[in-house]
Design an enzyme around this catalytic site. Sequence first.
Site, PDB file in Angstrom:
ATOM      1  N   ALA A  71      -5.009   5.285  -7.809  1.00  0.00           N
ATOM      2  CA  ALA A  71      -4.214   4.006  -7.843  1.00  0.00           C
ATOM      3  C   ALA A  71      -3.846   3.733  -9.504  1.00  0.00           C
ATOM      4  O   ALA A  71      -3.346   3.533 -10.594  1.00  0.00           O
ATOM      5  CB  ALA A  71      -3.801   3.564  -7.539  1.00  0.00           C
ATOM      6  N   THR A  72      -5.794   3.497  -9.398  1.00  0.00           N
ATOM      7  CA  THR A  72      -5.542   2.647 -10.717  1.00  0.00           C
ATOM      8  C   THR A  72      -5.121   3.495 -12.312  1.00  0.00           C
ATOM      9  O   THR A  72      -4.352   3.097 -13.049  1.00  0.00           O
ATOM     10  CB  THR A  72      -6.720   1.625 -11.450  1.00  0.00           C
ATOM     11  OG1 THR A  72      -7.120   1.040 -10.611  1.00  0.00           O
ATOM     12  CG2 THR A  72      -7.602   1.481 -12.523  1.00  0.00           C
ATOM     13  N   ASN A 149      -0.551  -6.211  -2.126  1.00  0.00           N
ATOM     14  CA  ASN A 149      -2.037  -5.888  -1.802  1.00  0.00           C
ATOM     15  C   ASN A 149      -2.806  -7.638  -0.907  1.00  0.00           C
ATOM     16  O   ASN A 149      -3.253  -7.268  -0.187  1.00  0.00           O
ATOM     17  CB  ASN A 149      -2.668  -5.634  -2.795  1.00  0.00           C
ATOM     18  CG  ASN A 149      -3.487  -6.322  -4.046  1.00  0.00           C
ATOM     19  OD1 ASN A 149      -1.911  -6.528  -4.721  1.00  0.00           O
ATOM     20  ND2 ASN A 149      -4.536  -7.122  -4.202  1.00  0.00           N
ATOM     21  N   GLN A 177      -0.520   0.531  -0.929  1.00  0.00           N
ATOM     22  CA  GLN A 177      -1.041  -0.382  -0.063  1.00  0.00           C
ATOM     23  C   GLN A 177       0.908   0.182   0.960  1.00  0.00           C
ATOM     24  O   GLN A 177       0.771  -0.349   1.985  1.00  0.00           O
ATOM     25  CB  GLN A 177      -0.056  -1.636  -0.127  1.00  0.00           C
ATOM     26  CG  GLN A 177      -1.441  -2.398  -0.910  1.00  0.00           C
ATOM     27  CD  GLN A 177      -2.689  -2.302  -0.060  1.00  0.00           C
ATOM     28  OE1 GLN A 177      -2.918  -2.231   1.446  1.00  0.00           O
ATOM     29  NE2 GLN A 177      -3.973  -3.177  -0.396  1.00  0.00           N
ATOM     30  N   HIS A 199      -7.830   6.233  -0.264  1.00  0.00           N
ATOM     31  CA  HIS A 199      -8.845   5.477   0.650  1.00  0.00           C
ATOM     32  C   HIS A 199      -8.004   4.103   1.103  1.00  0.00           C
ATOM     33  O   HIS A 199      -8.136   3.254   1.897  1.00  0.00           O
ATOM     34  CB  HIS A 199      -9.801   5.066  -0.527  1.00  0.00           C
ATOM     35  CG  HIS A 199      -9.188   3.565  -1.639  1.00  0.00           C
ATOM     36  ND1 HIS A 199      -9.800   2.425  -1.185  1.00  0.00           N
ATOM     37  CD2 HIS A 199      -8.995   3.858  -2.055  1.00  0.00           C
ATOM     38  CE1 HIS A 199      -9.623   1.861  -2.137  1.00  0.00           C
ATOM     39  NE2 HIS A 199      -8.797   2.308  -3.047  1.00  0.00           N
ATOM     40  N   THR A 235     -10.721  19.727 -14.029  1.00  0.00           N
ATOM     41  CA  THR A 235     -10.960  21.040 -13.098  1.00  0.00           C
ATOM     42  C   THR A 235     -10.698  20.301 -11.782  1.00  0.00           C
ATOM     43  O   THR A 235     -10.632  19.374 -11.492  1.00  0.00           O
ATOM     44  CB  THR A 235     -12.259  21.204 -12.855  1.00  0.00           C
ATOM     45  OG1 THR A 235     -12.725  21.852 -13.708  1.00  0.00           O
ATOM     46  CG2 THR A 235     -12.937  22.491 -11.324  1.00  0.00           C
ATOM     47  N   CYS A 321      -9.929  -6.434  -5.834  1.00  0.00           N
ATOM     48  CA  CYS A 321     -10.725  -5.998  -7.441  1.00  0.00           C
ATOM     49  C   CYS A 321     -11.382  -7.771  -8.284  1.00  0.00           C
ATOM     50  O   CYS A 321     -11.786  -7.349  -9.224  1.00  0.00           O
ATOM     51  CB  CYS A 321      -9.313  -5.363  -7.983  1.00  0.00           C
ATOM     52  SG  CYS A 321      -8.782  -3.939  -7.606  1.00  0.00           S
TER      53      CYS A 321
END
Length: 391
Positions: A71-72, A149, A177, A199, A235, A321
Site C-alpha cells: 500500500a505504501t 487503521n 484495511q 498482509h 520483473t 508504522c
Amino acid sequence: MAIYLDHHATTPVDPEVVAAMMPFLTDNFGNAGSASHAWGRRAKDAVDTARQQVAEAVGASPSEVIFTSGATESINLAISGLCQRSQADRRQLVVLATEHAAVVQTCEAMADHQTVIVPVHSDGLVDFSALKRALQTPTLLVCAMAVNNEIGVIQPVSDIAEMCHAAGALLLCDCAQAPGRLAMDLHAWGVDLCSITAHKCYGPKGVGALIVRSGVRLTPLMHGGGQEGGVRPGTTAVPMVVALGACMARAAALQPVDEARIGTLRDRLLTLLQAEIEQLSVNGSLSARVGGNLNISIPCVDAATLMVALPELGISAGSACASGTPKPSRILKALGLSDEAALCSIRLGLGRGTTAADIDAAASQICAEVLKIRAASPLWALHQSGVELDW
C-alpha cells in the site's frame, strides 16, 4: 495464554494462500514476461488470474490493477505519479486529518503542490463543510481512506467521491484495511485510485496493488521495463502476486460471515471491559466502524505501561508504522483527544482466528492489569476520593 489482537498491524497468512503460491516458488518458476515457452506462459496465466481475482474482489476491471510491493508504494505512485502530470491550475492536495502517514507525508513531499488538511468530527467521520470549503480552491486530488487503521471508522466514500468529482478533483482511497471487512465496489463508490496490500487480509507482506480508474494517467516513478503497463516496471514477483489474488478472493468470499462473527466478538469484548473498567471510552464512531476494531481510552492507565504488563497479549497503542514513537496518536488528536487521553488509549484488532475464549481471556487480563495500575496511580486515587478530573 498468548492471544493476538493486532490484526490491523498485520494478519497471519491463510494456509490456502500459502498453498496457492508455493508451486510458483518451486516447479512453476517461470518469468511471466517470457511467454514464448511453457514455463513463462504458466507464470503469465497465474498473474492474469490473480489480476482478475483482485479486480473482482474490489469492484474494478483487471486492466485497472497495477501490482506493487504494498500500500505504501501504491500511495506514493498514485500521488507522485498524478502530481507530475497535474495542470498548472490544480496544485492543491486535500487530505483528511486521519489519513495514514504514507498519504500525509507523500503529499507534503510534493513541493509544487499545497497540502490542505481537512478536519474530522469527534467520531472520526469527515467534516463535509470543511471539505466543501477546501474544494472551492481548484484541487487535483482528495485523499480519504475507506477504513481507518487505528479507530476502524468507515468513511462515506461514495459521498466524498461525489463531492470531489463535482469540484473536478480525483479521489484516492487507501483501502489497506478494507478487504475482508467491507464489501468493496470501487466503481460504484466512484473511487479514482485505490491502494491495497496483502498482509492486512491474510496474505504475505511485500505485495499489494494500486487500482487506477480507466482514463486516469500516472507518470511512473521507476523506469526500465514494460511491466504493469509501464507504470510499475520490474520483473513480476509471481508467487507474491498469486498470493495477493488468492487472499483477496478469500477475503471477498468470507467477508459477510467473518465480519458478522467478529463484530459480535468485538461487542462482547467491549461489554466485558466496560463492566470492570470505570471511565472507559471508545474512540471514534461505534456504528460506522468495522467489526474487528476497538480503540479505547482508559484514564490513568498509560498504554505503554499496560502493554508491557501484558506480554502475552498482542495489542497496540495505534498504527504499527508509528509504534516506536512515544507521541500521542495523530489520529486520536484529530478526534479532539488530549495528549493524556491519547497516551492512555489502546487498539484491539480482532481477526478471522479470534475466538470467544480469546475474548474472555483477553478481557480478564486487561481488566486485572488496569486495576493494578490504577491502584498505584495518585491521579486515580484523587478521582476515587471525589475530585473531578479533566480526562
